[in-house]
Design a protein around this motif. Sequence first.
Motif, short mmCIF file in Angstrom:
data_model
loop_
_atom_site.label_atom_id
_atom_site.label_comp_id
_atom_site.label_asym_id
_atom_site.label_seq_id
_atom_site.Cartn_x
_atom_site.Cartn_y
_atom_site.Cartn_z
N GLU A 100 1.70 4.93 -16.98
CA GLU A 100 2.38 3.71 -17.25
C GLU A 100 1.62 2.59 -16.31
N LYS A 101 1.21 1.46 -16.83
CA LYS A 101 0.29 0.61 -16.37
C LYS A 101 1.27 -0.23 -15.41
N GLN A 102 2.50 -0.48 -15.78
CA GLN A 102 3.32 -1.04 -14.90
C GLN A 102 3.47 -0.43 -13.22
N SER A 103 3.25 0.92 -13.44
CA SER A 103 3.26 1.42 -11.96
C SER A 103 2.19 1.24 -11.19
N LEU A 104 0.94 0.42 -11.74
CA LEU A 104 -0.17 0.26 -11.18
C LEU A 104 -0.18 -1.05 -10.51
N ARG A 105 0.93 -2.05 -10.67
CA ARG A 105 0.98 -3.32 -10.41
C ARG A 105 1.35 -3.19 -8.76
N LYS A 107 3.19 -5.31 -6.89
CA LYS A 107 4.56 -5.08 -6.59
C LYS A 107 5.43 -3.86 -6.71
N GLU A 108 4.76 -3.08 -7.41
CA GLU A 108 5.38 -1.79 -7.62
C GLU A 108 5.27 -0.70 -6.81
N PHE A 109 4.12 -0.41 -6.42
CA PHE A 109 3.45 0.32 -5.27
C PHE A 109 3.63 -0.03 -3.83
N LYS A 110 3.81 -1.52 -3.49
CA LYS A 110 3.87 -1.89 -2.37
C LYS A 110 5.18 -1.34 -1.61
N HIS A 111 6.28 -1.12 -2.28
CA HIS A 111 7.28 -0.19 -1.56
C HIS A 111 7.32 1.40 -1.45
N MET A 112 6.34 1.89 -1.75
CA MET A 112 6.11 3.36 -1.51
C MET A 112 5.97 3.63 -0.26
N GLN A 113 6.37 5.03 0.14
CA GLN A 113 6.13 5.61 1.37
C GLN A 113 4.61 5.80 1.80
N GLY A 114 4.20 5.81 2.97
CA GLY A 114 2.62 5.92 3.27
C GLY A 114 2.03 6.97 2.49
N GLU A 115 2.28 8.28 2.54
CA GLU A 115 1.51 9.35 1.82
C GLU A 115 1.55 9.04 0.43
N LYS A 116 2.84 8.75 -0.20
CA LYS A 116 2.90 8.46 -1.41
C LYS A 116 2.01 7.52 -2.09
N MET A 117 1.90 6.26 -1.21
CA MET A 117 1.42 5.17 -1.40
C MET A 117 -0.37 5.26 -1.70
N LEU A 118 -0.60 6.06 -0.56
CA LEU A 118 -2.08 6.35 -0.32
C LEU A 118 -2.69 7.03 -1.63
N GLN A 119 -1.92 8.48 -1.99
CA GLN A 119 -2.19 9.01 -3.03
C GLN A 119 -2.08 8.24 -4.34
N HIS A 120 -1.09 7.38 -4.61
CA HIS A 120 -1.02 6.82 -5.56
C HIS A 120 -2.13 5.71 -5.84
N VAL A 121 -2.54 4.93 -4.78
CA VAL A 121 -3.70 3.98 -4.87
C VAL A 121 -4.95 4.63 -5.12
N LYS A 161 1.08 -4.69 3.76
CA LYS A 161 2.07 -5.68 4.39
C LYS A 161 1.45 -6.90 4.94
N THR A 162 0.27 -6.70 5.31
CA THR A 162 -0.19 -8.01 6.11
C THR A 162 -0.87 -8.97 5.03
N ILE A 163 -1.77 -8.16 3.90
CA ILE A 163 -2.10 -8.94 2.93
C ILE A 163 -0.89 -9.70 2.02
N ASP A 164 0.31 -9.39 2.07
CA ASP A 164 1.51 -9.95 1.36
C ASP A 164 1.55 -11.27 2.45
N ASP A 165 1.76 -11.02 3.60
CA ASP A 165 1.85 -11.88 4.55
C ASP A 165 0.72 -13.00 4.33
N ILE A 166 -0.45 -12.70 4.34
CA ILE A 166 -1.76 -13.45 3.93
C ILE A 166 -1.37 -14.45 3.04
#
Length: 581
Positions: A100-105, A107-121, A161-166
């Motif tokens: 599902e393309k929405q999961s690739l946004r 704002k969707e993956f930035k809330h994931m936990q570390g290991e899950k986020m890395l694998q997803h990206v 997180k830092t890029i969001d701040d930027i």
Amino acid sequence: MLQNNPELKSKIDQLWNKFWSGGISNPITAIEQITYLLFMRRLDDLDAKCQANAEWAEQTYTSKFEGHWVPPEYRARREEKDTDADWKKKLEDEKKYQIEKQSLRWKEFKHMQGEKMLQHVQSKVFPFLKDLNGDESNFTHHMKNAVFIIPKPALLVEAVKTIDDIFTEIEKDSQKKGQTFQDIQGDVYEYLLSEIATAGKNGQFRTPRHIIKLLAELVQPQLGNKIADPACGSGGFLLGAYQYIVTQLAQATAKKNKIKLELEPDEDGFVRTSVAAALTENTRKILSASLWGYDIDSTMVRLGLMNLMMHGIDEPNIDYKDTLSKSYTQEAEYDIIMANPPFTGSIDKGDINQNLQLSTTKSELLFVENIYRLLKKGGTAGVIIPQGVLFGSGKAFKELRKILVERCNLKAVITLPSGVFKPYAGVSTAILLFTKVWGPQDKVNKPATENVWFYEMAADGYSLDDKRTKQKTPDGKDSWGDLQDIIEKYHARNTEKDAAKNSDRTAKYFSVPRSEIEAEGYDLSLSRYKEDVFEEVHYDAPSVILDRLIQAEVGEVEEKELAKVQSGIVRELLKLKGMVG
């Protein structure tokens, strides 16, 4: 420039330090990985803005994150031998791998936990970005060998997180300055390069944004022009041309519809806006087909592609090519060329395009000749060169200058102070502005240049040291240096108003007739024609000066009493006074 926003500078420093400590210490590798993340974030933002603008204008917009995506390796491909049942089975198998393309946004993956986020990206988001424009696109072709190599979940989480701040800080900065057009990736790239103080390979380095804007104001690209940069790097000049055109279109539309468009000059005096999402579909297509860039560094090609795509150009025309080589055969293709080609280095003589006539391997000379050849008749170029090109005594130097004076209308030579490209390089540079009149094979019936306008830039609004700090005027405002004066005087150079000043060789700008330049062996250095002003200074007589020195030693003492003062210095001064009378 990021150096002038301490908060933004601090965020970039944090990001850089995190990559360094996270195991990615190669500067260009770090920049490329950071760019991928910036691209992911910007793509989400841009898509959301396009959707909002379409709804407001009651237009149709298809989100890049609408529907499902299947990785290329799992897509069903029908072969001739396949029956309808076979094809149906392949399509059913393909569904197992739909994402599902929405999961690739972002704002969707930035809330994931570390290991899950890395694998997803790694396994979904980055492959989706590489395939963003489809199998046949130029972007997909150049992203084919791109790899996402952030190794640790913690590093990715911190970077996100830092890029969001930027982005939050950039948004605040743009609103505060009244400017909505930001070269985000380019700014970050420029700042990271300044931090590592490297000029890259073969004299490559990014042109400061305010110099890009200056060139755009001087050459004035228009909608429908075919615009190129034959050594485009991260695409700064192409973006500068696009930015200029979009701003002109916005102002023209506002004027036509009698809408007040409130735009404040930025810190360098330039007015820019970004309304790309509100342009008509036809205008967007024309703009997208207008910009062409080439570079010999595959990493720069990817950075350039993403840079332009982050600003609403869906399919940029940036390609991996050596525009000086035999394999590049274009000629008389472009209406506008804006470039800052590599200043140093020589190229392989055996691979130089045979259509280039200068007998040299110096890249700075060959690039200028090639730019002349790439222009259509009537096309205009704004090119940054090392000042040595203006006065070099070698045969190739003189031949190039003769081409510029006789076969082109050489409009202007603008010398820049040596600190403009610090911290990368301290070399003195100049801007050449010329329009092609005669082609390489044409017989020159009459030299195209009548007069050459010279301007000596003394300041660009920034300190000329490695820090390049923004300068202030006496009333505390941002200094524009000579930037806006150059634009005004250049466009007024042929008017009666400026005629007198253009003949004053003691001023910072003046015109020189072609006949005089020919007589000087086509020397184009400003110092050859500028007249120095010597101010007569009157000095006091030696005896008066000596009296002051004596008084400084002993104070107010009557002259008859001076001999009684027991000071060796005073005695010597008195002796010297007696000698000079």
